[in-house]
Write a protein that holds these residues in place. Structure first.
Motif, PDB file in Angstrom:
ATOM      1  N   SER A 500       0.842  -1.205   0.000  1.00 20.35           N
ATOM      2  CA  SER A 500       0.000   0.000   0.000  1.00 20.35           C
ATOM      3  C   SER A 500       0.875   1.253   0.000  1.00 20.35           C
ATOM      4  N   ALA A 501       1.918   1.254   0.827  1.00 16.77           N
ATOM      5  CA  ALA A 501       2.776   2.432   0.945  1.00 16.77           C
ATOM      6  C   ALA A 501       3.460   2.742  -0.388  1.00 16.77           C
ATOM      7  N   GLU A 502       3.944   1.697  -1.064  1.00 12.48           N
ATOM      8  CA  GLU A 502       4.629   1.918  -2.346  1.00 12.48           C
ATOM      9  C   GLU A 502       3.667   2.433  -3.410  1.00 12.48           C
ATOM     10  N   GLU A 503       2.433   1.865  -3.431  1.00 16.30           N
ATOM     11  CA  GLU A 503       1.427   2.334  -4.395  1.00 16.30           C
ATOM     12  C   GLU A 503       1.118   3.813  -4.192  1.00 16.30           C
ATOM     13  N   MET A 504       0.924   4.199  -2.929  1.00 13.20           N
ATOM     14  CA  MET A 504       0.552   5.586  -2.623  1.00 13.20           C
ATOM     15  C   MET A 504       1.705   6.547  -2.937  1.00 13.20           C
ATOM     16  N   LEU A 505       2.924   6.139  -2.585  1.00 14.82           N
ATOM     17  CA  LEU A 505       4.074   7.014  -2.825  1.00 14.82           C
ATOM     18  C   LEU A 505       4.321   7.190  -4.330  1.00 14.82           C
ATOM     19  N   THR A 506       4.181   6.102  -5.080  1.00 11.87           N
ATOM     20  CA  THR A 506       4.380   6.179  -6.534  1.00 11.87           C
ATOM     21  C   THR A 506       3.370   7.127  -7.176  1.00 11.87           C
ATOM     22  N   ALA A 508       1.730   9.537  -5.704  1.00 17.71           N
ATOM     23  CA  ALA A 508       1.975  10.910  -5.239  1.00 17.71           C
ATOM     24  C   ALA A 508       3.080  11.571  -6.060  1.00 17.71           C
ATOM     25  N   ARG A 509       4.058  10.782  -6.473  1.00 18.87           N
ATOM     26  CA  ARG A 509       5.140  11.340  -7.279  1.00 18.87           C
ATOM     27  C   ARG A 509       4.692  11.639  -8.711  1.00 18.87           C
ATOM     28  N   GLU A 510       3.690  10.888  -9.189  1.00 19.34           N
ATOM     29  CA  GLU A 510       3.274  11.024 -10.589  1.00 19.34           C
ATOM     30  C   GLU A 510       2.226  12.115 -10.807  1.00 19.34           C
ATOM     31  N   THR A 511       1.316  12.278  -9.837  1.00 20.30           N
ATOM     32  CA  THR A 511       0.205  13.206 -10.047  1.00 20.30           C
ATOM     33  C   THR A 511       0.663  14.664  -9.992  1.00 20.30           C
ATOM     34  N   GLN A 512      -0.124  15.513 -10.646  1.00 21.55           N
ATOM     35  CA  GLN A 512       0.176  16.950 -10.670  1.00 21.55           C
ATOM     36  C   GLN A 512      -0.650  17.724  -9.648  1.00 21.55           C
ATOM     37  N   HIS A 513      -1.617  17.059  -9.011  1.00 15.45           N
ATOM     38  CA  HIS A 513      -2.538  17.748  -8.103  1.00 15.45           C
ATOM     39  C   HIS A 513      -1.952  17.819  -6.686  1.00 15.45           C
ATOM     40  N   GLU A 514      -1.755  19.021  -6.189  1.00 15.61           N
ATOM     41  CA  GLU A 514      -1.215  19.184  -4.832  1.00 15.61           C
ATOM     42  C   GLU A 514      -2.150  18.598  -3.790  1.00 15.61           C
ATOM     43  N   LYS A 515      -3.467  18.729  -4.019  1.00 17.51           N
ATOM     44  CA  LYS A 515      -4.433  18.205  -3.043  1.00 17.51           C
ATOM     45  C   LYS A 515      -4.280  16.693  -2.892  1.00 17.51           C
ATOM     46  N   ILE A 516      -4.108  16.008  -4.023  1.00 18.39           N
ATOM     47  CA  ILE A 516      -3.952  14.543  -3.963  1.00 18.39           C
ATOM     48  C   ILE A 516      -2.639  14.181  -3.267  1.00 18.39           C
ATOM     49  N   ILE A 517      -1.567  14.915  -3.589  1.00 19.81           N
ATOM     50  CA  ILE A 517      -0.269  14.622  -2.962  1.00 19.81           C
ATOM     51  C   ILE A 517      -0.378  14.770  -1.442  1.00 19.81           C
ATOM     52  N   ARG A 518      -1.072  15.837  -0.996  1.00 23.23           N
ATOM     53  CA  ARG A 518      -1.207  16.060   0.444  1.00 23.23           C
ATOM     54  C   ARG A 518      -2.020  14.946   1.102  1.00 23.23           C
ATOM     55  N   GLY A 519      -3.118  14.551   0.453  1.00 22.47           N
ATOM     56  CA  GLY A 519      -3.930  13.461   1.011  1.00 22.47           C
ATOM     57  C   GLY A 519      -3.131  12.177   1.135  1.00 22.47           C
ATOM     58  N   LEU A 520      -2.330  11.859   0.101  1.00 30.05           N
ATOM     59  CA  LEU A 520      -1.515  10.639   0.133  1.00 30.05           C
ATOM     60  C   LEU A 520      -0.381  10.744   1.143  1.00 30.05           C
ATOM     61  N   ALA A 521       0.181  11.946   1.299  1.00 34.95           N
ATOM     62  CA  ALA A 521       1.288  12.128   2.256  1.00 34.95           C
ATOM     63  C   ALA A 521       0.812  11.843   3.680  1.00 34.95           C
ATOM     64  N   ILE A 522      -0.349  12.384   4.041  1.00 34.57           N
ATOM     65  CA  ILE A 522      -0.888  12.108   5.388  1.00 34.57           C
ATOM     66  C   ILE A 522      -1.355  10.658   5.478  1.00 34.57           C
ATOM     67  N   GLY A 523      -1.899  10.107   4.373  1.00 29.64           N
ATOM     68  CA  GLY A 523      -2.289   8.695   4.360  1.00 29.64           C
ATOM     69  C   GLY A 523      -1.113   7.777   4.644  1.00 29.64           C
ATOM     70  N   LEU A 524       0.055   8.100   4.062  1.00 32.44           N
ATOM     71  CA  LEU A 524       1.270   7.317   4.342  1.00 32.44           C
ATOM     72  C   LEU A 524       1.641   7.383   5.817  1.00 32.44           C
ATOM     73  N   ALA A 525       1.525   8.576   6.408  1.00 31.40           N
ATOM     74  CA  ALA A 525       1.837   8.730   7.831  1.00 31.40           C
ATOM     75  C   ALA A 525       0.933   7.845   8.678  1.00 31.40           C
ATOM     76  N   LEU A 526      -0.351   7.772   8.318  1.00 33.31           N
ATOM     77  CA  LEU A 526      -1.304   6.962   9.083  1.00 33.31           C
ATOM     78  C   LEU A 526      -0.986   5.471   8.972  1.00 33.31           C
ATOM     79  N   ILE A 527      -0.502   5.034   7.800  1.00 31.78           N
ATOM     80  CA  ILE A 527      -0.173   3.612   7.612  1.00 31.78           C
ATOM     81  C   ILE A 527       0.934   3.177   8.579  1.00 31.78           C
ATOM     82  N   PHE A 528       1.877   4.076   8.873  1.00 29.51           N
ATOM     83  CA  PHE A 528       3.011   3.723   9.748  1.00 29.51           C
ATOM     84  C   PHE A 528       2.787   4.148  11.200  1.00 29.51           C
TER      85      PHE A 528
END
Length: 1006
Positions: A500-506, A508-528
């Motif tokens: 899950s972490a690798e899917e979300m990080l990948t 986040a690196r590909e998308t151009q939307h800052e909102k999506i990157i922020r949602g995934l960044a906090i989502g990664l924090a919650l996973i760990f």
């Protein structure tokens, strides 16, 4: 004759060159006593001293003296490792020297280094990388012996934990049989940065050492056992333990079940329910009750009933805040959030019903927030959630055609998740939200469905829900994708799932939307979350990213991975980021994240944050405000208030906003007697909210602060740990999401996940609530509800009597005499003017009020000279009934009268009862103590000492029969709400009966 003081060690040093061994031995012994004064001179001959230590010509005693001398010289030179090496070679000479005067500092330093080296050697030995020096082992064994002989058991346990000598802990417990020492060992290993694997090893070792708890003894280690079970997250161990209590200690088993619900995740509780045995005829009803409790819904129902019964919201505060311009989106959202927080869990929507016109002014995302606020108000009312939110949810099979109603539909779906927070995983609501998420084409509705799904299924690890959210994410919609990112992290909370972490990080690196990157960044924090060193690689990866939003996620990943551990390395890394990162957002997040590491030691936070609160960078200052607010929430800590109060006058608006919100968190459930700053802070809130010229962000912060300080009808506190002392997962997650309100206001609703009802709720063996009383041994004012706000009085203008000058008085007197002579009386003038003649030396009558100043002074003097003798002295204790509010600080003062019919099966509080005379001074200290140990109270199982007598039970007000009426922007037409239609009721329902006919008693009308 006075002995001459020695000025040099040259004489003794000269003897070292003598060929006679006895003289060398004498010289070494003499030099050992001279080292503190002449170490610089002796150090020039260190090579000779080392050669004597290695020489075979000298006897063993001389060898030991040479080693001790070399060790001391190296100690004074600052070479501590060399000093330890020679001290180990000194053998008996080192032990003998440790008892001689003047060598305490040297011995202490060498022993400290010996312990450090022993810990390193033990760790290496367990990893199969070497063996321990037996001389080092001897020194440490001697330290253990001395600690035990001197009664310094905690010191010995600390060294034993660090050096992985669990046999020493067992030996100490077998010698003392003191369970508090086992609890100390448990807290030490949980609240400091031990590796996860070793932590589990220690907890599994400690658990069987605790004696079996009994309800008669009210074992104080019940909290420790609960915390171990929740931390280990082992269903097999928990089932085995609960089964050992059935049927003999069934009341205690029920108590453990309620305590496990408070700290355990949904998947953990579900696994226990499945693994519990069916039982025989005698034990089957007990196991059925345990399954019912472990579902988690019983606890939620009880707290919902408590919040509804004790609702003490001050409606006048909300009425005053309504002065904020309703057409402004930020102010409308502020009032929605304030009302939601103040009524959180109370199911009271009175304010919304009385202000339908204001509600109808909501537009777009303000409408979304207003609808979501209903979920906060009805949080926990899961049985009726579909009825409450029915009018605003999307209709099945067809999506709303109008764009504006999509906002209320999306908000209602988010509200549905908030209502079912903590109990939605695997339930019907999860399937309902998943279907809407898949079938909806509106990104706003998808946004609400994703957030609702994440909050309701938090920690459920549902693969199906995760896949549905992933598909929504891949649509690359900025609005829906952001919510999906948050929700994916919530669903997989604390799993550290690499896929899950690798899917979300990948992505986040590909998308151009800052909102999506922020949602995934906090989502990664919650996973760990809670994974400690397992998250280190991900943190390192994220912190090295060029994108500041991913670094922002890295900061939260670090904070959540080590939440509650006070890990020094993590704190150092956050402080470094706070002063060095190029992005203001990352720096602000780093300072805020300190709160999640240090919330178990709130008194440490003001000291750490003080310098940051004075930073030139306003973002760092803003982060410092939230760090203080979250870490010190509910403590009323005066040090934190003293830092925040000046920040409410900061030149930057968002720093003021943060300070006002943080003060609301810190002072929640404080009384004016326990916290002297409370009254001034409340006045400050009212002043800022009513000032139309103040900054909008500051007014927004003041409105949220008012909501937080009176949260949950003034019956909840904000606590990031459970009553047993384990981390309160939903509260930590809720506060992390609340901090994202900086970017997205609807996430502020998640603060309600951290609201902890503060009640004592007593239940008998049938899980019914009997009527009983208990005693609070403190003055009622110390823990009283705040007095309600008084409406402003209309000032009546009193006419002041006219002062008459002496010349005018003489003229009038002359005219009066003249008129009297003519037989005319001029009484009309006197009645008309009521002029008073001012004569020197004549005091005015008490009621004539000639001068406002003199009148007020005379009244003041009169008030001070005659005290009110009718006022009674405040009692030193009070009686409280079942379902009463009991604040965390008050728990230490609670006792159950021994003659009472109902007695709790576990202790109410872990802290010792303070003396009543020092109650006021120790209020905040009691809170800090309860914060450290987890407190107590909550749902208590009561043993009935007189079961033959008929019991009297409390009737619950929250019934599931009739659908509760909710108020929010109607899904079809909000404006219709303002025109008088009751927007939450079913229009097809039968009309109410008309009132019966009656005659009005005109003759007796008064």
């Amino acid at each position: 004759m006075v002995a001459l003081s020695q000025s040099s060690a040259a004489g003794a040093l000269a003897l070292l060159f003598d060929p006679e061994p006895l003289l060398k031995q004498y010289a070494l012994k003499s030099l050992n006593s001279l080292v503190p004064h002449f170490w610089a001179e002796i150090s020039e001959h260190i090579a000779l001293i080392e050669s004597l230590y290695e020489s075979e010509e000298l006897p063993q005693e001389a060898h030991d003296q040479a080693a001790l001398l070399a060790s001391k010289v190296y100690y004074y030179l600052g070479e501590y490792d060399e000093a330890l090496s020679f001290a180990l070679g000194a053998g008996s000479a080192f032990e003998a020297d440790s008892r001689s005067p003047g060598s305490a500092e040297y011995v202490e330093t060498v022993v400290s280094k010996a312990i450090d080296r022993y810990i390193q050697s033990r760790t290496a030995e367990q990893a199969g990388e070497g063996k321990i020096d037996p001389r080092l082992q001897g020194i440490v064994e001697g330290i253990f012996r001395r600690c035990i002989e001197d009664g310094e058991f905690r010191q010995a346990i600390g060294i034993a934990l660090e050096s992985r000598r669990l046999d020493v802990i067992k030996h100490i417990y077998e010698q003392t049989h003191d369970t508090s020492l086992l609890s100390y060992a448990m807290e030490a290993v949980l609240d400091t940065a031990f590796p996860l694997a070793y932590r589990e090893q220690v907890l599994k070792f400690l658990f069987p050492l605790f004696p079996a708890p009994t309800s008669d003894a009210k074992s104080p280690h019940v909290y420790s056992l609960t915390r171990i079970l929740v931390t280990l997250n082992s269903p097999e161990m928990t089932v085995k333990f609960l089964s050992s209590l059935v049927p003999g200690q069934k009341l205690l088993a029920y108590q453990f079940a309620f305590d496990l619900v408070e700290g355990g995740g949904q998947d953990f509780l579900e696994a226990i329910r499945k693994d519990l045995p069916e039982g025989n005829e005698e034990s089957k009803p007990v196991y059925d009750q345990l399954r019912k409790i472990l579902r988690g819904q019983e606890s939620i129902k009880l707290y919902l009933e408590f919040l509804k019964r004790n609702n003490k919201v001050d409606m006048l505060i909300l009425k005053n805040t309504k002065a904020l311009e309703p057409r402004s989106s930020i102010y409308h959202t502020a009032l929605s959030l304030q009302n939601a927080f103040m009524h959180a869990g109370t199911t009271s929507d009175v304010f919304l019903r009385e202000n339908l016109e204001w509600l109808a002014l909501a537009n777009n995302w303000s409408k979304f927030s207003a609808a979501a606020a209903i979920g906060v108000i009805h949080k926990g009312h899961f049985q009726e959630s579909m009825n409450i939110l029915g009018p605003y949810l999307p209709t099945q099979g067809a999506e709303s055609s109008t764009g504006s109603s999509a906002y209320s539909e999306g908000g209602a779906l988010y509200a549905l998740g908030l209502v079912n927070a903590g109990c939605g995983s695997g339930q019907e609501v999860e399937n309902y939200l998943r279907n809407l998420l898949k079938n909806s084409t509106s990104e706003v509705v998808q946004h609400g469905a994703a957030l609702g799904l994440g909050v309701a299924g938090m920690g459920g690890k549902s693969a199906e829900a995760y896949d549905d959210l992933k598909q929504t994410l891949f649509t690359d919609s900025a609005v829906a994708g952001e919510a999906a990112g948050y929700a994916m992290g919530l669903i997989m909370l604390g799993t550290a799932d690499q896929t899950s972490a690798e899917e979300m990080l990948t992505y986040a690196r590909e998308t151009q939307h800052e909102k999506i990157i922020r949602g995934l960044a906090i989502g990664l924090a919650l996973i760990f979350y809670g994974r400690q060193e397992e998250a280190d690689d991900m943190v390192k990866l994220l912190m090295a990213e060029k994108d500041p939003i991913l670094r922002y996620g890295g900061v939260y990943t670090l904070a959540l991975a080590y939440a509650g551990t006070s890990n020094n390395a993590a704190i150092r890394q956050l402080l470094h980021v706070a002063v060095s990162d190029t992005s203001d957002d990352v720096r602000r997040a780093a300072v805020t994240s300190l709160a999640f590491l240090l919330f178990k030691n709130p008194q440490q936070v003001p000291r750490i944050v003080q310098l940051l609160s004075e930073s030139y960078n306003p973002h760092v200052r803003c982060g410092a405000t939230l760090a203080l607010g979250i870490a010190c929430a509910g403590t009323g800590l005066q040090d934190a208030v003293d830092i925040l109060e000046p920040m409410t006058r900061d030149s930057v608006d968002f720093v003021r906003q943060g300070a006002l919100i943080a003060l609301g968190m810190i002072l929640v459930e404080q009384s004016e007697a326990s916290s002297p700053s409370l009254a001034t802070i409340r006045q400050l809130y009212a002043k800022i909210v009513s000032d139309k010229h103040d900054d909008p962000m500051a007014r927004f912060g003041a409105a949220l602060g008012q909501g937080l300080i009176d949260a949950g009808g003034r019956n909840v506190t904000i606590s990031l740990q459970s009553r047993a002392g384990s981390r309160n997962t939903s509260a930590i997650v809720g506060m992390v999401l609340f901090c994202q309100f900086w970017y997205w206001y609807p996430l502020a609703h998640c603060a309600c996940l951290a609201f902890e009802p503060t009640a004592i709720i007593g239940l008998d063996e049938n899980l019914k609530a009997p009527k009983f009383e208990f005693i609070s041994n403190a003055k009622p004012s110390l823990f009283a509800y705040p007095s309600p706000t008084k409406p402003p009085k209309k000032e009546t203008v009193t006419k002041v009597a006219t002062a008459v000058l002496s010349t005018t008085a003489k003229v009038k007197a002359r005219e009066k005499r003249k008129a009297a002579a003519e037989g005319e009386i001029m009484a009309t003038d006197e009645k008309k003017d009521k002029d008073v003649e001012m004569k020197p030396g004549e005091a005015p009558a008490r009621n004539d009020d000639v001068s406002p100043i003199s009148g007020s002074l005379s009244n003041l003097a009169e008030g001070t000279s005659t005290p009110n003798k009718g006022r009674k002295a405040e009692p030193s204790s009070e009686k409280l009934s079942n379902f009463s509010r009991v604040t965390p600080a008050q728990l230490a003062y609670i006792t159950f009268p021994p003659e009472g019919r109902y007695q709790p099966v576990r202790v109410v509080s872990t802290g010792p009862p303070p003396s009543a005379t020092k109650a006021a001074k120790s209020a905040s200290a009691a809170v800090l103590g309860s914060e450290r140990s987890g407190g107590g109270g909550g749902i208590l199982i009561m043993a009935d000492t007189r079961p033959d007598e008929p019991a009297e039970y409390i009737e619950f007000e929250t019934q599931a029969a009739a659908p509760a009426a909710a108020v929010a922007p109607a899904a079809q037409n909000l404006a219709a709400a303002a025109s008088g239609r009751h927007i939450a009721l079913d229009e097809n329902a039968p009309e109410a009966e008309p009132p019966e006919s009656f005659e009005y008693p005109f003759d007796h009308d008064t």
